[in-house]
Design an enzyme around this catalytic site. Structure first.
Site, PDB file in Angstrom:
ATOM      1  N   HIS A   4      -3.021  -3.973  15.916  1.00 34.73           N
ATOM      2  CA  HIS A   4      -4.069  -3.541  15.331  1.00 34.73           C
ATOM      3  C   HIS A   4      -4.808  -4.429  14.488  1.00 34.73           C
ATOM      4  CE1 HIS A   4      -4.529   0.546  12.759  1.00 34.73           C
ATOM      5  NE2 HIS A   4      -5.956   0.368  13.941  1.00 34.73           N
TER       6      HIS A   4
ATOM      7  N   GLU B 143      -6.967  -5.265  19.278  1.00 35.95           N
ATOM      8  CA  GLU B 143      -7.492  -3.734  18.448  1.00 35.95           C
ATOM      9  C   GLU B 143      -8.354  -4.228  17.817  1.00 35.95           C
ATOM     10  OE1 GLU B 143      -8.747  -0.185  16.040  1.00 35.95           O
ATOM     11  OE2 GLU B 143      -7.429  -1.737  15.830  1.00 35.95           O
TER      12      GLU B 143
ATOM     13  N   ASP C 276     -12.816  -3.146  15.005  1.00 35.15           N
ATOM     14  CA  ASP C 276     -13.477  -2.035  14.471  1.00 35.15           C
ATOM     15  C   ASP C 276     -14.856  -2.588  14.461  1.00 35.15           C
ATOM     16  OD1 ASP C 276     -11.161   0.209  14.059  1.00 35.15           O
ATOM     17  OD2 ASP C 276     -10.003  -1.449  12.236  1.00 35.15           O
TER      18      ASP C 276
ATOM     19  N   HIS D  51     -13.508  -1.750   9.263  1.00 41.30           N
ATOM     20  CA  HIS D  51     -12.960  -0.735   9.288  1.00 41.30           C
ATOM     21  C   HIS D  51     -13.456   0.869   9.629  1.00 41.30           C
ATOM     22  CE1 HIS D  51     -10.436   2.595   8.339  1.00 41.30           C
ATOM     23  NE2 HIS D  51     -10.010   2.686   9.767  1.00 41.30           N
TER      24      HIS D  51
ATOM     25  N   GLU E  71     -13.013  -0.985  18.779  1.00 40.12           N
ATOM     26  CA  GLU E  71     -12.987   0.373  18.819  1.00 40.12           C
ATOM     27  C   GLU E  71     -14.908   0.256  18.115  1.00 40.12           C
ATOM     28  OE1 GLU E  71     -11.983   4.370  15.198  1.00 40.12           O
ATOM     29  OE2 GLU E  71     -10.692   2.638  15.990  1.00 40.12           O
TER      30      GLU E  71
END
Length: 244
Positions: A13, A40, A42, A55, A115
């Site tokens: 993450h 992952e 952002d 994020h 993302e």
């Protein structure tokens, strides 16, 4: 599910979870040291259209900056300290651009879930630019899985780079989510882990989609999901769960 799934089960993450400043190259490097080969992160856009990792909708929590990154050009954002907030060893770690992450992943044989995390009002622009950049940067390599909580951002990504695989992110099973996923042409649905159970996994698999979850930091929960047939687990606990 006749289409092969080429992404690892375990996904770190935001790089290395909470062990390093999130969404930075330092965090990716630490995740790699713990054996992870999938990440992952952002993605947002600067005012002048540069795709970079962040994020929040504001800069304060994870950098030395202030306000919305959508109001600032990359030249200013690139000078911010995105590491000191975490701990002194990471002082002066900069914000990371998408092209740096692409180079890291391809040099180390890593997969990634990008993302699309647009600032308010930037959904279509962010989805379009991030997808186009991702398609260019990963040309000829294992493509990134593009995901978003914002259907309009994912639709823009679909229109800009239809060849990239897409996943719909869900923090609740809102009315119409299944139909939205179909319209977006997703290959996966990614939910908060507490939404996912064996019945939902089987429903997604029956439709030909993969089932992924965020953010699992408990071994017992991970074991239950694996037994139920989960395809991907996003975790902060890179020093406790998954690859080593």
């Amino acid at each position: 599910m006749n289409t092969p799934w080429l992404y690892p089960l375990w996904i770190a993450h935001r790089g290395a979870g909470k062990l390093a400043p999130e969404n930075t190259l330092a965090s990716f490097r630490l995740g790699l040291q713990h054996g992870f080969r999938a990440y992952e992160c952002d993605l947002k856009l600067s005012r002048d259209g540069q795709a970079f990792l962040l994020h929040d909708d504001t800069l304060e929590r994870t950098s030395s900056g202030q306000g919305s990154p959508a109001d600032q050009d990359w030249a200013a954002l690139s000078r911010l300290d995105a590491g000191a907030w975490h701990s002194p060893p990471f002082t002066a770690e900069p914000l990371a651009r998408l092209e740096q992450i692409a180079a890291f992943c391809q040099a180390n044989g890593c997969a990634i879930n990008i993302e699309i995390k647009p600032c308010p009002g930037e959904e279509t622009r962010t989805g379009t630019v991030v997808a186009r950049e991702a398609a260019r940067l990963w040309a000829g390599a294992l493509p990134p899985l593009m995901s978003s909580f914002k259907p309009e951002a994912l639709a823009a990504a679909r229109d800009a780079a239809p060849e990239l695989p897409r996943g719909l992110l869900l923090d609740k099973l809102w009315e119409g989510w299944f139909e939205a996923a179909e319209a977006l042409g997703v290959v996966a649905v990614i939910t908060n882990y507490w939404l996912m159970d064996k019945a939902l996994i089987e429903r997604l698999h029956a439709r030909g989609w993969r089932a992924l979850v965020y953010t699992v930091n408990d071994a017992a929960i991970a074991e239950r999901l694996i037994a139920d047939g989960i395809d991907g687990i996003i975790t902060d606990a890179v020093d406790q769960l998954g690859p080593a």
